[in-house]
Design a protein around this motif. Structure first.
Motif, PDB file in Angstrom:
ATOM      1  N   VAL A 149      -9.223  -6.105   3.108  1.00  0.00           N
ATOM      2  CA  VAL A 149      -7.783  -6.382   3.129  1.00  0.00           C
ATOM      3  C   VAL A 149      -7.063  -5.916   1.870  1.00  0.00           C
ATOM      4  CG1 VAL A 149      -6.037  -8.188   3.440  1.00  0.00           C
ATOM      5  CG2 VAL A 149      -8.270  -8.418   4.556  1.00  0.00           C
ATOM      6  N   ILE A 150      -7.687  -6.036   0.728  1.00  0.00           N
ATOM      7  CA  ILE A 150      -6.971  -5.853  -0.547  1.00  0.00           C
ATOM      8  C   ILE A 150      -7.078  -4.430  -1.086  1.00  0.00           C
ATOM      9  CG2 ILE A 150      -6.676  -6.706  -2.892  1.00  0.00           C
ATOM     10  CD1 ILE A 150      -6.053  -8.766  -0.691  1.00  0.00           C
ATOM     11  N   HIS A 151      -8.284  -3.903  -1.203  1.00  0.00           N
ATOM     12  CA  HIS A 151      -8.503  -2.629  -1.887  1.00  0.00           C
ATOM     13  C   HIS A 151      -8.584  -1.468  -0.897  1.00  0.00           C
ATOM     14  CE1 HIS A 151     -10.569  -5.125  -5.266  1.00  0.00           C
ATOM     15  NE2 HIS A 151      -9.255  -5.069  -5.435  1.00  0.00           N
ATOM     16  N   PRO A 152      -7.717  -0.456  -1.042  1.00  0.00           N
ATOM     17  CA  PRO A 152      -7.825   0.736  -0.196  1.00  0.00           C
ATOM     18  C   PRO A 152      -8.950   1.639  -0.681  1.00  0.00           C
ATOM     19  CG  PRO A 152      -6.010   0.991  -1.731  1.00  0.00           C
ATOM     20  CD  PRO A 152      -6.541  -0.407  -1.934  1.00  0.00           C
ATOM     21  N   LEU A 194      -0.329 -10.011   6.369  1.00  0.00           N
ATOM     22  CA  LEU A 194      -0.732 -11.060   5.435  1.00  0.00           C
ATOM     23  C   LEU A 194       0.444 -11.514   4.574  1.00  0.00           C
ATOM     24  CD1 LEU A 194      -2.880 -12.862   4.229  1.00  0.00           C
ATOM     25  CD2 LEU A 194      -3.627 -10.957   2.779  1.00  0.00           C
ATOM     26  N   ARG A 195       1.277 -10.591   4.128  1.00  0.00           N
ATOM     27  CA  ARG A 195       2.459 -10.994   3.360  1.00  0.00           C
ATOM     28  C   ARG A 195       3.345 -11.925   4.182  1.00  0.00           C
ATOM     29  NH1 ARG A 195       2.644  -5.446   1.960  1.00  0.00           N
ATOM     30  NH2 ARG A 195       4.475  -5.117   3.302  1.00  0.00           N
ATOM     31  N   GLU A 196       3.538 -11.574   5.433  1.00  0.00           N
ATOM     32  CA  GLU A 196       4.417 -12.382   6.290  1.00  0.00           C
ATOM     33  C   GLU A 196       3.829 -13.764   6.552  1.00  0.00           C
ATOM     34  OE1 GLU A 196       6.267 -12.232  10.814  1.00  0.00           O
ATOM     35  OE2 GLU A 196       5.797 -10.356   9.780  1.00  0.00           O
ATOM     36  N   ILE A 197       2.538 -13.813   6.859  1.00  0.00           N
ATOM     37  CA  ILE A 197       1.933 -15.106   7.195  1.00  0.00           C
ATOM     38  C   ILE A 197       1.798 -15.982   5.961  1.00  0.00           C
ATOM     39  CG2 ILE A 197      -0.531 -14.560   6.908  1.00  0.00           C
ATOM     40  CD1 ILE A 197       1.020 -16.363   9.918  1.00  0.00           C
ATOM     41  N   SER A 198       1.663 -15.384   4.780  1.00  0.00           N
ATOM     42  CA  SER A 198       1.591 -16.201   3.565  1.00  0.00           C
ATOM     43  C   SER A 198       2.945 -16.826   3.247  1.00  0.00           C
ATOM     44  CB  SER A 198       1.102 -15.358   2.374  1.00  0.00           C
ATOM     45  OG  SER A 198       2.039 -14.374   2.004  1.00  0.00           O
ATOM     46  N   THR A 234      -4.364   3.499   6.227  1.00  0.00           N
ATOM     47  CA  THR A 234      -3.099   3.279   6.934  1.00  0.00           C
ATOM     48  C   THR A 234      -3.162   2.010   7.792  1.00  0.00           C
ATOM     49  OG1 THR A 234      -3.842   4.771   8.708  1.00  0.00           O
ATOM     50  CG2 THR A 234      -2.458   5.710   6.977  1.00  0.00           C
ATOM     51  N   VAL A 235      -4.305   1.753   8.410  1.00  0.00           N
ATOM     52  CA  VAL A 235      -4.444   0.515   9.192  1.00  0.00           C
ATOM     53  C   VAL A 235      -4.465  -0.689   8.262  1.00  0.00           C
ATOM     54  CG1 VAL A 235      -5.934  -0.762  10.772  1.00  0.00           C
ATOM     55  CG2 VAL A 235      -5.602   1.688  11.088  1.00  0.00           C
ATOM     56  N   GLN A 236      -5.129  -0.565   7.123  1.00  0.00           N
ATOM     57  CA  GLN A 236      -5.152  -1.656   6.150  1.00  0.00           C
ATOM     58  C   GLN A 236      -3.739  -1.984   5.666  1.00  0.00           C
ATOM     59  OE1 GLN A 236      -6.321  -1.196   1.930  1.00  0.00           O
ATOM     60  NE2 GLN A 236      -8.091  -2.482   2.424  1.00  0.00           N
ATOM     61  N   ALA A 237      -2.901  -0.975   5.512  1.00  0.00           N
ATOM     62  CA  ALA A 237      -1.514  -1.215   5.092  1.00  0.00           C
ATOM     63  C   ALA A 237      -0.784  -2.099   6.105  1.00  0.00           C
ATOM     64  CB  ALA A 237      -0.780   0.115   4.917  1.00  0.00           C
ATOM     65  N   ALA A 238      -1.048  -1.892   7.401  1.00  0.00           N
ATOM     66  CA  ALA A 238      -0.452  -2.741   8.432  1.00  0.00           C
ATOM     67  C   ALA A 238      -0.972  -4.169   8.312  1.00  0.00           C
ATOM     68  CB  ALA A 238      -0.761  -2.177   9.816  1.00  0.00           C
ATOM     69  N   SER A 260       0.819  -1.203   0.000  1.00  0.00           N
ATOM     70  CA  SER A 260       0.000   0.000   0.000  1.00  0.00           C
ATOM     71  C   SER A 260       0.860   1.263   0.000  1.00  0.00           C
ATOM     72  CB  SER A 260      -0.918   0.006   1.227  1.00  0.00           C
ATOM     73  OG  SER A 260      -1.629   1.210   1.300  1.00  0.00           O
ATOM     74  N   LYS A 261       0.429   2.248  -0.757  1.00  0.00           N
ATOM     75  CA  LYS A 261       1.095   3.548  -0.741  1.00  0.00           C
ATOM     76  C   LYS A 261       0.607   4.375   0.441  1.00  0.00           C
ATOM     77  CE  LYS A 261      -2.350   5.680  -3.798  1.00  0.00           C
ATOM     78  NZ  LYS A 261      -2.581   6.382  -5.086  1.00  0.00           N
TER      79      LYS A 261
END
Length: 594
Positions: free
Chosen positions: A587-590, A259-263, A250-254, A47-48
């Motif tokens: 989770v996916i779309h801001p 999710l990247r880490e757990i995947s 900003t919370v979604q970015a966290a 996320s930007k």
């Protein structure tokens, strides 16, 4: 409170597996579809809207603006509506102290200002917000709107906003609050009659409230819908709207970092190579963990609970679909042995289960039986052990992690024993009474297992404090676990019955009461209503410490996650329906920013 006992008792494994496995037991299948979430796609999430300096400064400025607006608002109804908007837009954590002070001011005002006949909307809103935030407020505050002894005043039924607020307030009822019970029936009936004639925001709000009350929803998963609705208001506060969008992104970015880490962990684990009969549902498991707690500071809780939930699915399928009764008894035996070992013997005891060297004669037979299990079941047992160790170390680091191990293992053992009881019923072709079924099913729901893990993440507490926390909240855990089970059964019972699974609560009641399915489902829904009234009693208290308050919030959110997962069917079994849309949204779309 006594919750009943499991009727089918757990016994050590005694079967001669080579004579049974492969010749008499036929493996079943649920025909689960492959996972739809590509690993490379999940790793590409970036996320930007991370909390960079410019965004941080803008949000800090907006927070100060909103604080000023709230403090300067003198009209009680306007103050309530602002607090309501801030809550629905996901901003409560940014204004916790300010909202508390404002509600204390509103609570101290002479109630007469809200009890005039034309102010049912204001009174219902005030009642709901005060109860949601822990204030002691009587249902009698709505008594003046009743007409006689049966119904609410029909002169209010033309006020759709009042009916929506009355319906939402009624779901915060406690046991025995008949005024709120009547309020729910009255407002539901009026809205169902009126909804087809509504349009715009009122139509959306009415449908939303009738579909599932706000109190039963995971707030984070509702924020985008609430923001979209708020944008349509003519009196919207532009700074509040901008802050809500920035905060969500900003919370979604966290969450995306989690999710990247757990995947990566899930791919490296490689478990699905050994258990192709089960559900590969990492992202859905992450959504469940996210539903329990969204704050960025609870990253460890989300990642650990994702591991727990995905292993719950795998092990549940081992019991439901794969293992013979003899295999399942031995599998349960292996998990149970881990939970009975003293902390200093935990590691060596685990080794003994998979090795015949250095063990006593008493353990040798168990070890031999475990060695004869199918490879996939042995892999599941080893992976479960590894995950228990991983989570224990995250919890305790270099200090108490070895003391946490037996506690986590015991929670898994109780879960597996409950699944074994259901497997025995299935093997016998036995349909228990609803009471007998639920005495076991609240444990097999996984609620106690999940909350046993979550309890360690709500604060810096030692094992004794956690044990006390769980003991003092055992009724709450029971109520939430019952809702998880009952929602699960409502969403999955038809598919499970079609493939020959053990009876659900719906089937148990159908056979016990000799009623058709629609009557049974109505009865199960009423049981859910009753459990929510018990949960509500735990939610409205200002006497708890922040750690206990956080634990209660996380626990109650588990019930809300169950409603989300099973509202339209099997949220874990079917990926391409409502749960997929929920994942994309949360989770996916801001959110798009102006």
């Amino acid at each position: 409170m006594e919750y009943g006992t499991q009727q089918a008792q757990f016994k050590p494994c005694q079967a001669n597996l080579p004579e049974v496995v492969g010749t008499m037991h036929q493996r079943r299948t649920a025909n689960y579809k492959p996972n739809i979430w590509n690993y490379d796609f999940l790793q590409s999430l970036s996320s930007k809207h991370d909390l960079k300096e410019g965004i941080k400064e803008r949000m800090e400025g907006l927070v100060e603006e909103v604080k000023r607006i709230l403090s300067e608002e003198v009209d009680s109804l306007a103050k309530l509506e602002l607090i309501d908007s801030m809550t629905k837009l996901g901003l409560s954590n940014l204004f916790e102290n300010e909202m508390k002070e404002a509600l204390e001011t509103v609570a101290s005002i002479n109630n007469g200002v809200f009890t005039m006949e034309e102010h049912l909307y204001a009174s219902a809103l005030r009642f709901r917000l005060l109860r949601q935030h822990g204030h002691i407020i009587s249902q009698n505050e709505l008594r003046s709107f009743k007409e006689g002894s049966i119904l609410f005043n029909r002169s209010n039924c033309e006020d759709v906003e009042a009916m929506i607020e009355l319906l939402e307030a009624s779901h915060l009822a406690l046991e025995g609050e008949n005024i709120l019970h009547e309020a729910k029936a009255f407002s539901t009936g009026i809205l169902r009659k009126r909804v087809s004639s509504l349009d715009g925001r009122l139509f959306k709000r009415a449908v939303h409230a009738l579909e599932l009350p706000m109190h039963w929803r995971v707030q984070w998963f509702d924020i985008k819908w609430q923001i979209s609705l708020y944008e349509q208001r003519e009196d919207k506060q532009s700074n509040l709207l901008e802050l809500a969008k920035l905060n969500f992104n900003t919370v979604q970015a966290a969450h995306q970092r989690d999710l990247r880490e757990i995947s990566r962990w899930w791919r490296d684990l490689g478990l699905m190579e050994h258990v192709d009969f089960t559900r590969d549902r990492l992202v859905e498991s992450f959504l469940c963990a996210l539903g329990l707690s969204q704050e960025p500071r609870f990253s460890s809780l989300r990642k650990s609970l994702t591991k727990v939930v995905i292993l719950i699915l795998v092990i549940d399928d081992v019991y439901d679909l794969y293992g013979s009764l003899e295999e399942l008894e031995c599998f349960t035996c292996a998990i149970t042995r881990l939970s009975t070992m003293p902390p200093n013997l935990f590691l060596s005891s685990l080794f003994s289960l998979f090795s015949l060297t250095g063990i006593s004669n008493a353990s040798r037979r168990d070890s031999e039986q475990i060695q004869q299990l199918p490879e996939c079941m042995k892999v599941c047992c080893r992976v479960l052990n590894d995950v228990i160790h991983e989570i224990a170390y995250v919890i305790g680091k270099d200090e108490d992690w070895h003391r946490v191990l037996p506690h986590l293992a015991k929670a898994w053992a109780e879960f597996c024993k409950a699944l074994l009881t259901e497997a025995k019923w299935d093997n016998m072709g036995y349909t228990p009474s609803l009471e007998e079924y639920l005495s076991n099913a609240w444990t097999s729901s996984s609620g106690p297992l999940i909350m046993s893990h979550a309890s360690f993440f709500v604060g810096h507490m030692n094992w004794e404090d956690v044990a006390d926390l769980l003991e003092r909240n055992k009724d709450l855990i029971y109520n939430v676990s019952m809702i998880i089970r009952l929602c699960n059964d409502l969403g999955t019972s038809r598919a499970e019955r079609d493939r020959g699974d053990a009876p659900s609560s719906v089937v148990c009641y159908m056979r016990e009461a000799n009623v058709p399915e629609d009557i049974a489902r109505k009865h199960i829904k009423e049981l859910i209503n009753q459990e929510w009234k018990s949960i509500n009693a735990h939610c409205y208290s200002n006497a708890e410490t922040p750690f206990v308050r956080t634990f209660i919030d996380v626990t109650v959110n588990a019930a809300r996650v169950a409603h989300m997962l099973y509202q339209f069917g099997d949220g874990f079994g079917v990926q391409d329906g409502d749960i997929r849309r929920q994942i994309l949204s949360a989770v996916i779309h801001p959110l798009a920013l102006n």
